[in-house]
Scaffold this active site. Structure first.
Site, PDB file in Angstrom:
ATOM      1  N   CYS A  28       0.841  -1.184   0.000  1.00 33.57           N
ATOM      2  CA  CYS A  28       0.000   0.000   0.000  1.00 33.57           C
ATOM      3  C   CYS A  28       0.879   1.238   0.000  1.00 33.57           C
ATOM      4  CB  CYS A  28      -0.940   0.101   1.199  1.00 33.57           C
ATOM      5  SG  CYS A  28      -2.088  -1.253   1.344  1.00 33.57           S
TER       6      CYS A  28
ATOM      7  N   ARG B  60       3.913  -0.466  -4.718  1.00 31.64           N
ATOM      8  CA  ARG B  60       3.606  -0.989  -3.393  1.00 31.64           C
ATOM      9  C   ARG B  60       2.267  -1.722  -3.340  1.00 31.64           C
ATOM     10  NH1 ARG B  60       6.885   1.314   0.334  1.00 31.64           N
ATOM     11  NH2 ARG B  60       5.502   0.639   1.986  1.00 31.64           N
TER      12      ARG B  60
ATOM     13  N   TRP C  36      -2.895  -2.656  -1.653  1.00 29.41           N
ATOM     14  CA  TRP C  36      -2.696  -4.093  -1.861  1.00 29.41           C
ATOM     15  C   TRP C  36      -3.526  -4.750  -0.767  1.00 29.41           C
ATOM     16  CZ3 TRP C  36      -1.024  -8.473   0.656  1.00 29.41           C
ATOM     17  CH2 TRP C  36      -0.667  -9.569  -0.150  1.00 29.41           C
TER      18      TRP C  36
ATOM     19  N   ASN D  18      -1.439   1.843   5.790  1.00 30.06           N
ATOM     20  CA  ASN D  18      -0.645   0.749   5.221  1.00 30.06           C
ATOM     21  C   ASN D  18      -0.293  -0.163   6.384  1.00 30.06           C
ATOM     22  OD1 ASN D  18       1.358  -0.836   4.028  1.00 30.06           O
ATOM     23  ND2 ASN D  18       2.911   0.760   4.179  1.00 30.06           N
ATOM     24  N   GLY D  19      -0.675  -1.445   6.297  1.00 30.36           N
ATOM     25  CA  GLY D  19      -0.359  -2.362   7.396  1.00 30.36           C
ATOM     26  C   GLY D  19      -1.565  -3.200   7.754  1.00 30.36           C
TER      27      GLY D  19
ATOM     28  N   GLU E 102      16.266 -18.120  -9.256  1.00 26.79           N
ATOM     29  CA  GLU E 102      15.953 -16.724  -9.539  1.00 26.79           C
ATOM     30  C   GLU E 102      15.367 -16.580 -10.951  1.00 26.79           C
ATOM     31  OE1 GLU E 102      15.476 -14.132  -7.967  1.00 26.79           O
ATOM     32  OE2 GLU E 102      15.745 -12.493  -9.369  1.00 26.79           O
TER      33      GLU E 102
ATOM     34  N   LYS F 198      11.690 -15.089 -11.790  1.00 28.54           N
ATOM     35  CA  LYS F 198      11.466 -13.947 -12.696  1.00 28.54           C
ATOM     36  C   LYS F 198      10.398 -14.300 -13.713  1.00 28.54           C
ATOM     37  CE  LYS F 198      12.763 -11.422 -11.012  1.00 28.54           C
ATOM     38  NZ  LYS F 198      13.506 -11.231  -9.813  1.00 28.54           N
TER      39      LYS F 198
ATOM     40  N   GLU G 142       6.787 -14.702 -12.025  1.00 22.16           N
ATOM     41  CA  GLU G 142       6.146 -13.514 -11.453  1.00 22.16           C
ATOM     42  C   GLU G 142       5.686 -12.505 -12.505  1.00 22.16           C
ATOM     43  OE1 GLU G 142       8.603 -11.461  -8.525  1.00 22.16           O
ATOM     44  OE2 GLU G 142      10.349 -11.577  -9.804  1.00 22.16           O
TER      45      GLU G 142
ATOM     46  N   HIS H 149      15.239 -36.893  -9.814  1.00 22.04           N
ATOM     47  CA  HIS H 149      14.392 -37.290  -8.687  1.00 22.04           C
ATOM     48  C   HIS H 149      12.966 -36.762  -8.836  1.00 22.04           C
ATOM     49  CE1 HIS H 149      17.852 -38.932  -6.669  1.00 22.04           C
ATOM     50  NE2 HIS H 149      18.510 -37.822  -6.964  1.00 22.04           N
TER      51      HIS H 149
ATOM     52  N   LYS I  65       5.902  -4.680  -4.422  1.00 23.99           N
ATOM     53  CA  LYS I  65       7.364  -4.663  -4.314  1.00 23.99           C
ATOM     54  C   LYS I  65       7.828  -4.692  -2.864  1.00 23.99           C
ATOM     55  CE  LYS I  65      11.450  -3.176  -6.355  1.00 23.99           C
ATOM     56  NZ  LYS I  65      11.751  -4.525  -6.823  1.00 23.99           N
TER      57      LYS I  65
HETATM   58  C1  G6P Z   1       8.678  -8.929  -2.844  1.00 21.25           C
HETATM   59  C2  G6P Z   1       9.264  -8.379  -4.125  1.00 21.25           C
HETATM   60  C3  G6P Z   1      10.531  -9.143  -4.491  1.00 21.25           C
HETATM   61  C4  G6P Z   1      11.521  -9.113  -3.338  1.00 21.25           C
HETATM   62  C5  G6P Z   1      10.890  -9.608  -2.037  1.00 21.25           C
HETATM   63  C6  G6P Z   1      11.782  -9.334  -0.851  1.00 21.25           C
HETATM   64  O1  G6P Z   1       8.197 -10.200  -3.063  1.00 21.25           O
HETATM   65  O2  G6P Z   1       8.321  -8.452  -5.177  1.00 21.25           O
HETATM   66  O3  G6P Z   1      11.106  -8.563  -5.629  1.00 21.25           O
HETATM   67  O4  G6P Z   1      12.611  -9.901  -3.648  1.00 21.25           O
HETATM   68  O5  G6P Z   1       9.652  -8.928  -1.789  1.00 21.25           O
HETATM   69  O6  G6P Z   1      11.890  -7.952  -0.695  1.00 21.25           O
HETATM   70  P1  G6P Z   1      13.129  -7.187  -0.099  1.00 21.25           P
HETATM   71  O7  G6P Z   1      12.776  -5.746  -0.252  1.00 21.25           O
HETATM   72  O8  G6P Z   1      13.198  -7.617   1.340  1.00 21.25           O
HETATM   73  O9  G6P Z   1      14.335  -7.573  -0.856  1.00 21.25           O
END
Ligand code: G6P
Length: 615
Positions: free
Chosen positions: A2, A27, A75, A101-102, A488, A492, A495, A511, A610
């Site tokens: 948020c 956010r 969010w 926010n929270g 990773e 990517k 997501e 396995h 994010k």
């Molecule tokens: C969210 C974001 C990711 C990030 C993760 C951890 O899921 O979309 O891109 O890696 O949070 O966030 P941080 O800010 O702690 O790296």
């Protein structure tokens, strides 16, 4: 999660708040709203969807000239994303509005009590409970707005960043935080309150980052008063000079922030190394390590806590730090660590990795480790973030603002910082020989140029993406240092393109995942020369004989894998510990182009945010 933006001052507030909300959409972006006070009436408009939908809604209403506004991009946590659950939330009397926010964890019991007192609720949100709780305190105790907020918040369990406005107090905003960030921008006779500083960067470079459990009473024409929520005592505001520029947070000619951020990596890595890596002199200057190297050098163990992409950087760190220092390293999902009564010794070093520095689970993990006496080192990107302030010491990645929800430059710069830490400690504890140390140092300084070289193959990667854009599943394989890169790469892809993707250590394929391989299944294999090359080649053979489609990440000049794979994406050669910084780049571009070709919103993928400030 948020985004909050509020403005009080002498300019037209609505456009400032709307523009600010757009910058904070990373956010959360499932619903949005704004309250505007025009000197006599308070107007609130809310809608499901993005800030652009709110703009369309505003356009259907008479224009409001107002110098005060509060906005929110959401969010959803409590209540589905719809117009009613969007913020601002209004109190029963219509006097108060709140953006939040929270999560208010005890909202159900508070709501019950408020209903008992005659309050009614139209939304499913915890925020509507909070705004009415403040109103209830005002009605019961007849105190001023700031004190009513303080009393209400002391009854609340949970996390919040809030801004409150009372239409009977038209020159005042009250802001407070616990667990979610808030920055207050200080202009000439005007104030901004936002979840980060980006909404006000073109108006002022002076900001106060509100401390945990602090409340700010912001009055136009007067200075800001800060109080501690716990005991209502006064606190001294600390005004910081912001380093960020407007250019940092704009797309700069790229179609998406994600692409811009991928292409910023050579510079971002350079910025991470700047002033810290003096390769000609054979020196790494990390004051955070120099001042505390006894904690690291006497540590029997390093624990790494992180989430998401930062957790993947933590996995790379496990390989690298153990190689360079021979100190045992364990990597934990912060969300699991915090709830499993972890064993932590006072001589443990805990490294918390976080781009935003605001991830709720990582913060909770740090607090647990702190209570048990461990030394906490933070690796963060956002300057002044919560994690950077609650850790004993740490190091910024200096990657610059990362706005695309899918993390790219944060990952490679986190590994860059980890490389510096590993080299510093490996030299200090004698694990790395002088010559090995010097070789690695020299090589580290060449990485930005190598990343540039990979980025130059953008067009080819875009073509490769075309062949895979209709895939429904995808497997990513890698060994050793490239195993976290496989995870990773898969993250990517899933997501931003919504293609189901799994990362595996290449040898684990037998396995289970091998059962999935047929001619429909794309398999991305990281098969660089350094790092179990022959073994990975055997894995490729196994995929080939089951008709899987292979995209391989290979070292420049490779011939063996080229003869087997459907497509090869080349990267320059490097020592094994530095390969992840390079091998991850083509995977970022591949996901990006697949997502774009599928018509996905790469910067704001569905359901994601994010900055995950709720657990
Ligand atoms: C969210 C974001 C990711 C990030 C993760 C951890 O899921 O979309 O891109 O890696 O949070 O966030 P941080 O800010 O702690 O790296």
């Amino acid at each position: 999660m948020c985004g909050i933006v509020a403005y009080i001052g002498n300019k037209q507030a609505q456009p400032i708040v709307i523009k600010g909300l757009k910058r904070l959409e990373y956010r959360g972006y499932d619903s949005t709203g704004i309250s505007i006070y025009n000197g006599s009436a308070l107007h609130t408009l809310k809608t499901k969807g993005k800030v652009s939908d709110l703009e369309a809604l505003i356009a259907q209403h008479p224009e409001q000239k107002a110098t005060l506004a509060l906005g929110h991009t959401r969010w959803a946590t409590h209540g589905v994303p719809n117009d009613t659950n969007a913020h601002p939330q209004t109190s029963n009397s219509g006097n108060l509005v709140v953006v939040h926010n929270g999560i208010i964890e005890n909202y159900a019991s508070l709501k019950k009590e408020l209903i008992h007192r005659g309050f009614t609720f139209s939304s499913d949100t915890d925020t509507e409970v909070l705004v009415n709780l403040i109103e209830d305190v005002q009605q019961q105790q007849g105190v001023k707005l700031g004190q009513a907020v303080q009393i209400a918040l002391s009854q609340v369990i949970g996390a919040y960043a809030i801004v409150v406005f009372d239409r009977r107090k038209p020159n005042e905003l009250v802001a407070a935080r616990l667990g979610s960030p808030l920055a207050i921008g200080i202009g000439e006779n005007e104030f901004f309150v936002a979840s980060d500083a980006t909404p006000f960067i073109e108006y002022t470079k002076e900001a106060i980052y509100l401390e945990e459990e602090h409340l700010a009473i912001i009055r136009v024409g007067k200075s800001i008063k800060i109080r501690k929520i716990k005991d209502d005592s006064l606190a001294e505001p600390y005004v910081e000079k912001l380093q960020m520029s407007l250019e940092n947070i704009q797309k700069g000619g790229y179609d998406h922030f994600m692409l811009k951020e991928i292409f910023e990596q050579p510079k971002a890595i350079q910025d991470t190394l700047r002033g810290r890596l003096l390769s000609d002199e054979g020196v790494i200057t990390l004051s955070s390590l120099r001042e505390h190297d006894n904690r690291f050098l006497n540590a029997k163990r390093i624990l790494i806590v992180a989430c998401g992409t930062s957790w993947h950087a933590g996995l790379v760190a496990e390989y690298l730090l153990e190689d360079f220092t021979r100190i045992p390293v364990e990597v934990e999902y912060a969300s699991e660590f915090r709830y499993r009564n972890p064993i932590i010794y006072p001589d443990d070093v805990v490294i918390a990795i976080s781009q935003s520095g605001e991830t709720a689970d990582t913060i909770a993990a740090i607090n647990i480790a702190k209570e048990k006496g461990a030394f906490i080192y933070g690796i963060c990107n956002v300057v002044g973030s919560t994690i950077s302030r609650i850790t004993d010491t740490g190091c910024y990645t200096h990657a610059g603002p990362e706005i695309g929800v899918a993390s790219t430059k944060a990952f490679t710069t986190q590994i860059t910082v980890i490389s510096l830490i590993g080299l510093y400690l490996g030299k200090a504890n004698g694990t790395l020989s002088r010559s090995q140390y010097q070789e690695y140092l020299t090589e580290l300084s060449t990485l930005p140029t190598k990343v540039e070289q990979i980025l130059a193959s953008q067009t080819f990667i875009e073509e490769v993406a075309t062949s895979f854009k209709t895939a429904q599943n995808c497997i990513y394989l890698g060994r050793g240092y490239n195993f976290p890169v496989a995870l990773e790469g898969a993250l990517k892809l899933k997501e931003i393109s919504y293609i189901h993707a799994e990362g595996y250590p290449a040898a684990e394929m037998k396995h289970g995942p091998i059962a999935l391989i047929d001619k429909e299944m794309p398999v991305v294999v990281i098969a660089t020369k350094k790092g179990y090359y022959d073994k990975v080649v055997s894995n490729i053979q196994e995929i080939k004989s089951r008709e899987g489609r292979i995209i391989a990440i290979v070292s420049e000049g490779d011939t063996q894998v080229k003869a087997l794979a459907d497509y090869c994406l080349e990267i320059p050669d490097a020592s094994e510990p530095f390969i992840p910084i390079l091998s991850t780049i083509p995977l970022q571009l591949l996901s990006y182009y697949i997502a774009v070709q599928r018509g996905c919103n790469v910067d704001q993928p569905r359901n994601l945010a994010k900055s995950v400030t709720v657990e």
